[in-house]
Each structure stands twice: as structure tokens, then as C-alpha cells.
Motif scaffolding. Structure first.
Motif, PDB file in Angstrom:
ATOM      1  N   CYS A   1       0.836  -1.202   0.000  1.00  0.00           N
ATOM      2  CA  CYS A   1       0.000   0.000   0.000  1.00  0.00           C
ATOM      3  C   CYS A   1       0.872   1.254   0.000  1.00  0.00           C
ATOM      4  CB  CYS A   1      -0.916   0.028   1.228  1.00  0.00           C
ATOM      5  SG  CYS A   1      -2.179  -1.241   1.197  1.00  0.00           S
ATOM      6  N   ARG A   2       1.931   1.227   0.824  1.00  0.00           N
ATOM      7  CA  ARG A   2       2.817   2.394   0.863  1.00  0.00           C
ATOM      8  C   ARG A   2       3.583   2.511  -0.443  1.00  0.00           C
ATOM      9  NH1 ARG A   2       7.058   3.446   4.624  1.00  0.00           N
ATOM     10  NH2 ARG A   2       7.338   1.240   5.120  1.00  0.00           N
TER      11      ARG A   2
ATOM     12  N   LYS B   1      -6.757   5.886   2.241  1.00  0.00           N
ATOM     13  CA  LYS B   1      -7.081   4.875   1.212  1.00  0.00           C
ATOM     14  C   LYS B   1      -6.783   3.477   1.732  1.00  0.00           C
ATOM     15  CE  LYS B   1      -8.116   6.576  -3.043  1.00  0.00           C
ATOM     16  NZ  LYS B   1      -8.957   5.981  -4.071  1.00  0.00           N
ATOM     17  N   THR B   2      -5.677   3.361   2.460  1.00  0.00           N
ATOM     18  CA  THR B   2      -5.305   2.062   3.000  1.00  0.00           C
ATOM     19  C   THR B   2      -6.380   1.565   3.962  1.00  0.00           C
ATOM     20  OG1 THR B   2      -2.998   2.685   2.793  1.00  0.00           O
ATOM     21  CG2 THR B   2      -3.461   0.800   4.186  1.00  0.00           C
TER      22      THR B   2
ATOM     23  N   VAL C   1       2.806   1.633  -3.435  1.00  0.00           N
ATOM     24  CA  VAL C   1       2.062   2.113  -4.601  1.00  0.00           C
ATOM     25  C   VAL C   1       1.588   3.548  -4.388  1.00  0.00           C
ATOM     26  CG1 VAL C   1       1.328  -0.194  -5.274  1.00  0.00           C
ATOM     27  CG2 VAL C   1      -0.187   1.213  -3.861  1.00  0.00           C
ATOM     28  N   GLY C   2       1.963   4.137  -3.274  1.00  0.00           N
ATOM     29  CA  GLY C   2       1.663   5.551  -3.059  1.00  0.00           C
ATOM     30  C   GLY C   2       0.258   5.806  -2.546  1.00  0.00           C
ATOM     31  N   GLY C   3      -0.323   4.784  -1.891  1.00  0.00           N
ATOM     32  CA  GLY C   3      -1.663   4.974  -1.334  1.00  0.00           C
ATOM     33  C   GLY C   3      -1.606   5.779  -0.048  1.00  0.00           C
ATOM     34  N   SER C   4      -2.590   6.632   0.169  1.00  0.00           N
ATOM     35  CA  SER C   4      -2.634   7.420   1.400  1.00  0.00           C
ATOM     36  C   SER C   4      -3.076   6.536   2.554  1.00  0.00           C
ATOM     37  CB  SER C   4      -3.616   8.574   1.232  1.00  0.00           C
ATOM     38  OG  SER C   4      -4.917   8.054   1.039  1.00  0.00           O
TER      39      SER C   4
END
Lengths: 256, 263
Positions: free
Chosen positions: A159-160, A168-169, A162-165
Motif C-alpha cells: 500500500c505504501r 485509502k489504506t 504504490v503511493g496509497g494514502s
């Protein structure tokens, strides 16, 4: 197994416990009749059933506040418990400040605190609902927290990566992953919520099935006590069944 | 191999070090590692468990900061999560509540709205990993090897510049593992992604790689850097090549030396 064998196995699962219950009730009935136990000590199941039938409209009226307050307590517990779990899992500060206290609170015999709620909130419905929440929301917090923190470390890394906030996670991974855990907490919460309301009714003594039990006891009306309890069992079963039904729907979507 | 874009260096690690602070004192995960990986190279990092190879990969991915040293991707110092890196782990880490297709699209959805073009790309990737027929299935309906192929498609969805794989096949049975090796080699031949592949299987490393870095334990550092002499596309027949066995024995001895020294 053939279809017939399956049906038989299934029937066994249903019939065997019913048969056991029937035997116990039969033994109870027989003991009361043969032993000539007075009604004031222990009425026969048949006497309870008759009493339940006679007073049903009245008891059902008493069941309304009990049921509604249980549902209210459960609903508030659900929202509050999940929110607190999200907070504790998301913020290190909140976790360090709150979690040891949550665990500590789990350990107190919470029922002992019931009179305090009367002092603070009076003898009305808010007092009973608040106490019900107090009793039932810990299991929701603990179960939700378990779910939110059970997510695989590598998945969180992904998750981190791929640049997810963080948000979003939560929305896409942690919360859906927690759903099965949340329901195991909710199943405990619904029974605890009812216990909270009944204890509240015991001490506020205004209305409801809990109050009926207390009142009937003061009149030495054993059959009425047991009739009220029987009705409570039915309501508890229906509420629990409703949560299980919701769980089934949720697990179809979020189960592994 | 040198014909293919030898000019550009995709990943440069210079004296990279990682020390974890733990309650019981500092733990040295990577003592010092230096290497350069050319664009389009498939490089395996081979080593005994606990030698810090996973930590090294996490540092390349920007998920763990290096304690010392410099790590650059395409000339830029790694300072945070590398969105341009596709990742695979030992566990497929799929979302059980999503379909295969939606799992492949997961990294996109974490960043922005999924577009029709993304969907098309995901469908293409599922065809490539031979899972087109399973696009609407849930992960639980798939075998372990199929799940890892979904994870591979997911790693490729953002068309990453580098592909980082941490023992992606080590939880699979031997037969599936061999099949996955073949599938990865075939897919790699169509994408030519700069890849770091962490494994403790020597055969897998030789079969898949252009280069193999052997990592030792205590001190955890790169003890050997070997170029694999076989042509691409790789065929299973390379295992019959005398050089394959020679390389295998050489690497085996090399790893044995690093573990023997530590034990």
C-alpha cells in the motif's frame, strides 16, 4: 454422503438438542408434579407456559422498551467501538494513551458500576442505554482492533509502495479486512447490550422485562418471573439471529 | 547480454548499511552492500536466510530508509516509497474480497480513479499470465501458483521501471515453483523489466538471472557477483548445460562458506 444421509445428519443436528431440551422440561414437569413442589418455589413448565399465554399482551408491552433500548445500546456501541478502534490503530499517540486503559477497563466488573449511571443520568431511558453501551462496546473495540491490525505486513508495505494514502489504506484494505472480526465482536456486543439494559431495569425499576422480573419476585410470582425470562430468551435469540444474518451478508462480500 | 542497453544504470547502491534499533539494542541487518544494476538486467540476490536480502529490497523500494550509504534509482537518491517499483512477496497478499481483475487493478485504485485504459491493461496482463478465464474469480478459488501470477500481474499494472521480488515462489510446491520460474522467464522476455529477485534457490537464480549477487551473513554483505552466461530466451534445457551445473556447484560452495563462517 448421499442426499438422504445428509438430510438425516442435518435432522440429527436439529432434533437431538430439541429432544434433550424436551427431556429436561419433561423431567422438570414430572419432578414438580410427583414431588408436589409448591408453585412459589418452582412452577412446572406447563404453569409457566399458561402464565406466559395469559399475560402475553402485557409482557409484550414491557418487552418494547427493553428491546428498543437494547438495539439503541448495541447501535451506539457499534459506532463508538469501531470509531475508537480506528483511532487507536491509526494514531500511535492514541494507542499508547488509550489502549492500556481500555484493557484495564475490560477487567473491572462493569456491572458493579451500574448505580453510578443512575446518579449521573437519572432513572430514565438514557441511563439504561448508556449503561448498555458501557457494557457492550469493549468487545467491539477489541475485535475491530484485532481485525485492523491483522493485515499482512507485506500488504501494508505494498500500500505504501504504490503511493496509497493512509486513508485509502483504511478504506480499501484495513477496514474490509477487519469486517469478519468486527462481526465476531458484534455477536458478543448484542448479548452484552441486553444484559446492560436488564441490569439497568433492575436498578431503575420503571418499566421493561427486567423490571417485571423484579416486580414479580417481590410478589412471589414465580411463574411470571419465568414467563418474563422465557420472553427475554426469545428476544435475545431474535436479536442475535439478526446480527448473524447481517454477518452472513457481510461475509459473502468480505469473507476470505 | 551486453548488447541490451548496457549504457544506463538503473540501480546504484554504494556502501548501503541498515541497522535496526530494537529494545534489546541495535541489530545490523545489512553491514555494507554495494552494487550496480544495469537497466533491463534481471539480477538475483542469493543468500542464506537472515542475511539481510529482504531488508536490502525494502531499502531499494524506499520502504525502509538506509542507515548509511547511498541508493539511487535512475540517478535519483531513494528517499521514500518508489511508486515506480512493482513488488512481489513470498505471500501473494491479494485482497480476498476482490476479484482477480480488481486485485490486479488495486495499485491503480490506491492512487487514482481506475480508467477504461487501466482496465484494458489489466486484462492484457491477465492474458499474459494465463489467467484470463479466471478474471472474475476470487483468490480463494485459485491455486497458490495462480495467486502468485495474479500478484505478478498486479506488480506490472503500473508499468514499473523496476520489479522487486522477495522470494515470490518459496511458498509453492516444487513442481509449481518450476512452472512459475518458466512463466516468469517467458513474461520477463516480453517486458525486460529491470528486476531484483531474492531467492535462496540456486537453480532458480541461475535459470532466471543475467547476474547473481551472493549475499553473506555476518557480516551481511555482497560476497560475490557472477554473470550468468546463458542466452535468452531461456529454455529449460539450460539445466542440462555443463556450465549450469558448474555454476550451481560454485554458488553452493560460495553460500556454504558464508554460513559456515557464521555458525
Amino acid at each position: 454422503m448421499t442426499r438422504a444421509q445428509l438430510t438425516r445428519a442435518h435432522a440429527r443436528q436439529v432434533l437431538l438438542p430439541l429432544l434433550t431440551a424436551g427431556l429436561i422440561l419433561g423431567a422438570w414437569e414430572a419432578a414438580v408434579r410427583i414431588g408436589e413442589i409448591p408453585d412459589i418455589l418452582l412452577p412446572a413448565p406447563s404453569a409457566v407456559a399458561i402464565r406466559l399465554y395469559e399475560t402475553l399482551p402485557f409482557l409484550l408491552k414491557q418487552a418494547v422498551p427493553t428491546t428498543l433500548e437494547t438495539i439503541a445500546g448495541f447501535a451506539i456501541s457499534t459506532v463508538l467501538g469501531i470509531a475508537l478502534a480506528v483511532l487507536v490503530s491509526a494514531s500511535r499517540l492514541a494507542r499508547e494513551a488509550l489502549y492500556p486503559n481500555i484493557v484495564f477497563f475490560q477487567l473491572i466488573p462493569k456491572i458493579a458500576l451500574a448505580p453510578l449511571f443512575i446518579v449521573w443520568l437519572g432513572i430514565g431511558s438514557p441511563s439504561r442505554v448508556t449503561f448498555s453501551v458501557f457494557i457492550s462496546f469493549f468487545p467491539v473495540v477489541v475485535a475491530t482492533l484485532t481485525g485492523l491490525t491483522s493485515v499482512d505486513r507485506d500488504l501494508l508495505r505494498l500500500c505504501r509502495a504504490v503511493g496509497g494514502s493512509g486513508w485509502k489504506t483504511y478504506a480499501q484494505v484495513r477496514f474490509p479486512a477487519a469486517v469478519p472480526h468486527i462481526f465476531s465482536g458484534l455477536k458478543i456486543a448484542i448479548t452484552f447490550a441486553m444484559i446492560g439494559v436488564i441490569v439497568g431495569e433492575f436498578i431503575t425499576a420503571q418499566a421493561g422485562l427486567g423490571y417485571m422480573i423484579l416486580f414479580a419476585a417481590s410478589q412471589a410470582e414465580m411463574a411470571l418471573i419465568l414467563a418474563s425470562i422465557a420472553l427475554l430468551c426469545v428476544i435475545g435469540l431474535l436479536l442475535y439471529g439478526a446480527v448473524v444474518a447481517m454477518e452472513r451478508v457481510a461475509l459473502k462480500r468480505y469473507g476470505a | 547480454m551486453s548488447a541490451r542497453g548496457a549504457a544506463a544504470e538503473a540501480i546504484t547502491a554504494a556502501r548501503v548499511r541498515k541497522v535496526y534499533e530494537t529494545p534489546s539494542g541495535p541489530v545490523e541487518a545489512v553491514a555494507e552492500a554495494s552494487f550496480r544494476i544495469a537497466r533491463g538486467d534481471f539480477v538475483s540476490i542469493l543468500g542464506p536466510s537472515g542475511c539481510g536480502k529482504s531488508t536490502l529490497m525494502l531499502m531499494v523500494a524506499g520502504l525502509e530508509p538506509a542507515t548509511a550509504g547511498s541508493l539511487r534509482i535512475d540517478g535519483v537518491e531513494v528517499s521514500g516509497p518508489q511508486v515506480d517499483a512493482g513488488m512481489m512477496f513470498q505471500d501473494p497478499t491479494l485482497l480476498p474480497w476482490r476479484s482477480v481483475l480488481d486485485n490486479v487493478l488495486f495499485p491503480i485504485g490506491m492512487r487514482r480513479r481506475v480508467s477504461a485504459a487501466d482496465r484494458e491493461r489489466a486484462e492484457g496482463l491477465l492474458r499474459m499470465v494465463d489467467l484470463w478465464g479466471f478474471r472474475d474469480k476470487r483468490p480463494r478459488e485459485l491455486s497458490g501458483g495462480m495467486r502468485q501470477r495474479v500478484a505478478l500481474a498486479r506488480a506490472l499494472i503500473g508499468d514499473p521501471r523496476i520489479l522487486l521480488m522477495d522470494e515470490p515462489f518459496s511458498a509453492l510446491d516444487a513442481i509449481t515453483r518450476d512452472e512459475m520460474g518458466l512463466a516468469l522467464a517467458r513474461i520477463w522476455d516480453t517486458t525486460h523489466k529491470t528486476s531484483i529477485f531474492i531467492t535462496h534457490s540456486i537453480r532458480e537464480a541461475i535459470f532466471l538471472s543475467d547476474r547473481i549477487l551472493v549475499m553473506g551473513r555476518r557480516p551481511s554483505t555482497i560476497v560475490e557477483d557472477i554473470r550468468v552466461p546463458f542466452e535468452r530466451p531461456r529454455q529449460p534445457s539450460v539445466e542440462a548445460d555443463a556450465r549450469f551445473n558448474e555454476l550451481y556447484l560454485h554458488l553452493k560452495a560460495s553460500i556454504h562458506r558464508t554460513t559456515a563462517g557464521a555458525a
